[in-house]
Design a protein around this motif. Structure first.
Motif, PDB file in Angstrom:
ATOM      1  N   ASP A 140       0.806  -1.224   0.000  1.00  0.00           N
ATOM      2  CA  ASP A 140       0.000   0.000   0.000  1.00  0.00           C
ATOM      3  C   ASP A 140       0.838   1.273   0.000  1.00  0.00           C
ATOM      4  O   ASP A 140       0.297   2.369   0.167  1.00  0.00           O
ATOM      5  N   LEU A 141       2.150   1.137  -0.182  1.00  0.00           N
ATOM      6  CA  LEU A 141       3.042   2.289  -0.066  1.00  0.00           C
ATOM      7  C   LEU A 141       2.628   3.447  -0.975  1.00  0.00           C
ATOM      8  O   LEU A 141       2.514   4.586  -0.525  1.00  0.00           O
ATOM      9  N   LEU A 142       2.373   3.178  -2.232  1.00  0.00           N
ATOM     10  CA  LEU A 142       2.046   4.244  -3.181  1.00  0.00           C
ATOM     11  C   LEU A 142       0.766   4.979  -2.765  1.00  0.00           C
ATOM     12  O   LEU A 142       0.735   6.211  -2.731  1.00  0.00           O
ATOM     13  N   ASP A 143      -0.283   4.237  -2.423  1.00  0.00           N
ATOM     14  CA  ASP A 143      -1.545   4.863  -2.014  1.00  0.00           C
ATOM     15  C   ASP A 143      -1.381   5.677  -0.728  1.00  0.00           C
ATOM     16  O   ASP A 143      -1.932   6.768  -0.594  1.00  0.00           O
ATOM     17  N   GLU A 144      -0.622   5.126   0.214  1.00  0.00           N
ATOM     18  CA  GLU A 144      -0.417   5.830   1.481  1.00  0.00           C
ATOM     19  C   GLU A 144       0.374   7.113   1.284  1.00  0.00           C
ATOM     20  O   GLU A 144       0.059   8.148   1.872  1.00  0.00           O
ATOM     21  N   LEU A 145       1.390   7.046   0.432  1.00  0.00           N
ATOM     22  CA  LEU A 145       2.160   8.253   0.127  1.00  0.00           C
ATOM     23  C   LEU A 145       1.299   9.286  -0.586  1.00  0.00           C
ATOM     24  O   LEU A 145       1.350  10.477  -0.270  1.00  0.00           O
ATOM     25  N   GLY A 146       0.489   8.837  -1.541  1.00  0.00           N
ATOM     26  CA  GLY A 146      -0.409   9.746  -2.260  1.00  0.00           C
ATOM     27  C   GLY A 146      -1.347  10.471  -1.317  1.00  0.00           C
ATOM     28  O   GLY A 146      -1.543  11.687  -1.414  1.00  0.00           O
ATOM     29  N   GLY A 147      -1.913   9.731  -0.374  1.00  0.00           N
ATOM     30  CA  GLY A 147      -2.803  10.338   0.615  1.00  0.00           C
ATOM     31  C   GLY A 147      -2.080  11.357   1.482  1.00  0.00           C
ATOM     32  O   GLY A 147      -2.620  12.431   1.783  1.00  0.00           O
ATOM     33  N   GLN A 148      -0.849  11.028   1.869  1.00  0.00           N
ATOM     34  CA  GLN A 148      -0.070  11.950   2.695  1.00  0.00           C
ATOM     35  C   GLN A 148       0.255  13.224   1.919  1.00  0.00           C
ATOM     36  O   GLN A 148       0.148  14.330   2.442  1.00  0.00           O
TER      37      GLN A 148
END
Length: 190
Positions: A140-148
């Motif tokens: 989920d790294l990409l999605d979590e970074l995008g949200g941040q």
């Protein structure tokens, strides 16, 4: 899962007075010191430079340019660009302004990452975090970074609040904290 070495070299270097990633230190450009250590470590399936559109032509290696939606978003923006390019891989990131990092320390980070999947492995020195010398991994790294990034809370500390993070403390090893020395000003090296 592959390990991708990522040299973060996209900052503006305003405190340094010129582009520090391209500044020569001991006969080599600063980014080259970091690239060489990543290469010497033998850990990386591939090594890339994360940078901005203006600096990209100055690097002799494969570059990943900051995402157009997150330019000038600092190291988290660079990490996002790398995660977008390598969504299924482990990212071993080192900022270009830490030229004293060692292959031995990178091996410790990598070993901890392999033993702790879906966990970020972050370099620390006592209570001081060095998040730009770390391993980022997880589906989920990409999605979590995008949200941040969308929240515009651009500190690693804010990003780590809801993440699985393991700190690796240099004081618990034989390594010197000097390996984390960050070059922000020319006076840091003169």
């Amino acid at each position: 899962m592959k390990t991708i070495g990522v040299v973060l070299a996209g900052g503006r270097s305003t405190r340094f007075g010129e582009q520090k990633s391209l500044y020569e230190l001991g006969g080599k450009k600063m980014y080259q010191h970091v690239y060489d250590v990543l290469s010497e470590s033998g850990l990386c399936d591939e090594i890339v430079i994360n940078t901005n559109e203006v600096l990209a032509p100055y690097f002799d290696y494969k570059t990943i340019i900051d995402d157009e939606d997150y330019q000038d978003y600092g190291p988290l923006g660079g990490l996002y660009a790398a995660a977008k390019a390598y969504p299924d891989d482990r990212l071993l990131i080192v900022s270009c302004d830490t030229p004293f990092i060692t292959a031995e320390w990178l091996k410790k980070l990598h070993d901890a990452a392999v033993s702790n999947p879906n966990t970020f492995i972050v370099s620390t020195e006592d209570d001081k975090m060095h998040p730009t010398i770390s391993v980022f991994q997880g589906t989920d790294l990409l999605d979590e970074l995008g949200g941040q990034l969308q929240s515009e809370r651009l500190s690693f500390k804010a990003f780590f609040n809801n993440q699985n993070v393991k700190m690796l403390d240099v004081s618990e090893t034989k390594e010197s904290p000097e390996i984390f020395r960050n070059i922000n000003y020319k006076s840091d090296i003169e």
